[in-house]
Design a protein around this motif. Sequence first.
Motif, PDB file in Angstrom:
ATOM      1  N   MET A  80       0.817  -1.060   0.230  1.00 61.43           N
ATOM      2  CA  MET A  80      -0.394   0.005  -0.209  1.00 61.43           C
ATOM      3  C   MET A  80       0.907   1.240   0.194  1.00 61.43           C
ATOM      4  SD  MET A  80      -3.314  -1.138   2.538  1.00 61.43           S
ATOM      5  CE  MET A  80      -2.244  -1.988   3.948  1.00 61.43           C
ATOM      6  N   PRO A  81       1.276   1.545  -1.027  1.00 57.90           N
ATOM      7  CA  PRO A  81       2.481   2.540  -0.898  1.00 57.90           C
ATOM      8  C   PRO A  81       1.189   4.437  -1.398  1.00 57.90           C
ATOM      9  CG  PRO A  81       2.018   1.717  -3.647  1.00 57.90           C
ATOM     10  CD  PRO A  81       1.157   0.666  -2.078  1.00 57.90           C
ATOM     11  N   LEU A  82       2.119   4.950  -0.899  1.00 61.25           N
ATOM     12  CA  LEU A  82       1.958   6.027  -1.372  1.00 61.25           C
ATOM     13  C   LEU A  82       2.229   6.984  -2.482  1.00 61.25           C
ATOM     14  CD1 LEU A  82       0.272   9.232   0.457  1.00 61.25           C
ATOM     15  CD2 LEU A  82       2.561  10.122   1.060  1.00 61.25           C
ATOM     16  N   GLU A  83       1.179   7.044  -3.070  1.00 61.29           N
ATOM     17  CA  GLU A  83       1.225   7.597  -4.313  1.00 61.29           C
ATOM     18  C   GLU A  83      -0.030   8.791  -4.695  1.00 61.29           C
ATOM     19  OE1 GLU A  83       0.436   4.740  -7.263  1.00 61.29           O
ATOM     20  OE2 GLU A  83       2.237   3.301  -6.915  1.00 61.29           O
ATOM     21  N   ALA A  84       0.629   9.738  -5.435  1.00 62.27           N
ATOM     22  CA  ALA A  84      -0.889  11.271  -4.918  1.00 62.27           C
ATOM     23  C   ALA A  84      -1.722  10.326  -5.399  1.00 62.27           C
ATOM     24  CB  ALA A  84       0.180  12.383  -6.359  1.00 62.27           C
ATOM     25  N   PRO A  85      -2.924  10.699  -5.394  1.00 57.63           N
ATOM     26  CA  PRO A  85      -4.048  10.527  -5.891  1.00 57.63           C
ATOM     27  C   PRO A  85      -4.434  11.171  -7.501  1.00 57.63           C
ATOM     28  CG  PRO A  85      -4.642  11.495  -3.512  1.00 57.63           C
ATOM     29  CD  PRO A  85      -3.235  11.436  -4.061  1.00 57.63           C
ATOM     30  N   GLN A  86      -4.778  10.038  -7.987  1.00 59.67           N
ATOM     31  CA  GLN A  86      -4.524  10.345  -9.809  1.00 59.67           C
ATOM     32  C   GLN A  86      -5.985   9.731 -10.137  1.00 59.67           C
ATOM     33  OE1 GLN A  86      -1.389   8.817 -11.727  1.00 59.67           O
ATOM     34  NE2 GLN A  86      -0.437   9.299  -9.882  1.00 59.67           N
ATOM     35  N   ALA A  87      -6.674  10.594 -11.393  1.00 57.86           N
ATOM     36  CA  ALA A  87      -7.654   9.686 -12.184  1.00 57.86           C
ATOM     37  C   ALA A  87      -9.014   9.591 -11.057  1.00 57.86           C
ATOM     38  CB  ALA A  87      -7.077   8.730 -13.373  1.00 57.86           C
ATOM     39  N   PHE A  88      -9.454   9.908 -10.300  1.00 56.37           N
ATOM     40  CA  PHE A  88     -10.549   9.907  -9.758  1.00 56.37           C
ATOM     41  C   PHE A  88     -11.252  11.656  -9.259  1.00 56.37           C
ATOM     42  CE2 PHE A  88      -7.614   8.441  -6.534  1.00 56.37           C
ATOM     43  CZ  PHE A  88      -8.680   9.651  -5.401  1.00 56.37           C
ATOM     44  N   THR A  89     -12.138  11.519  -8.937  1.00 55.50           N
ATOM     45  CA  THR A  89     -12.812  12.186  -7.824  1.00 55.50           C
ATOM     46  C   THR A  89     -13.673  11.922  -7.436  1.00 55.50           C
ATOM     47  OG1 THR A  89     -12.453  14.445  -9.452  1.00 55.50           O
ATOM     48  CG2 THR A  89     -14.523  14.263  -7.913  1.00 55.50           C
ATOM     49  N   LEU A  90     -13.866  12.278  -5.994  1.00 55.25           N
ATOM     50  CA  LEU A  90     -15.103  11.430  -5.406  1.00 55.25           C
ATOM     51  C   LEU A  90     -16.269  12.891  -5.501  1.00 55.25           C
ATOM     52  CD1 LEU A  90     -12.858  10.363  -2.068  1.00 55.25           C
ATOM     53  CD2 LEU A  90     -13.677   9.443  -3.525  1.00 55.25           C
TER      54      LEU A  90
END
Length: 142
Positions: A80-90
């Motif tokens: 479960m790495p930390l990657e910037a959230p991308q390609a989605f919107t809540l």
Amino acid sequence: MSENRMPQIEPGSLPRPKGGIVSYMQLSDAAAASDFYQKAFGAREVTRMLHPDGKRIIHCHLYINEGSIMLNDAFPDQGMPLEAPQAFTLTLMVDDIDAWFKRAADAGCEVITPVATMFWGDRFCALKDPFGVSWAMNQGAA
């Protein structure tokens, strides 16, 4: 509790998720994110479980707008790495977009698109939280 022992959970003891789909996000500081979502979106934290190190969160469950969101700190060693959230919107479907928008902006969300009536007839806005997550709000046409 030893460093390598995870807490034991009684089956059926945790609050049930709400909604048909639940977002589960790994963030740089899940505790700060939970606090922020409570302030910005009126979330209610229903579960918080700490890692045996006593610092990181292994599971945090929030109710927001009659739905669930779950958070944890990143654990790269467990996939479960930390990657910037991308390609989605809540997206929050709300009844009073002006009040929801004001609360989120006042709490520190960056305004991407202010509240406006869109070409499809609904009122809509878009924001970004301090953790890099994109949020939208939509209020259906009357």
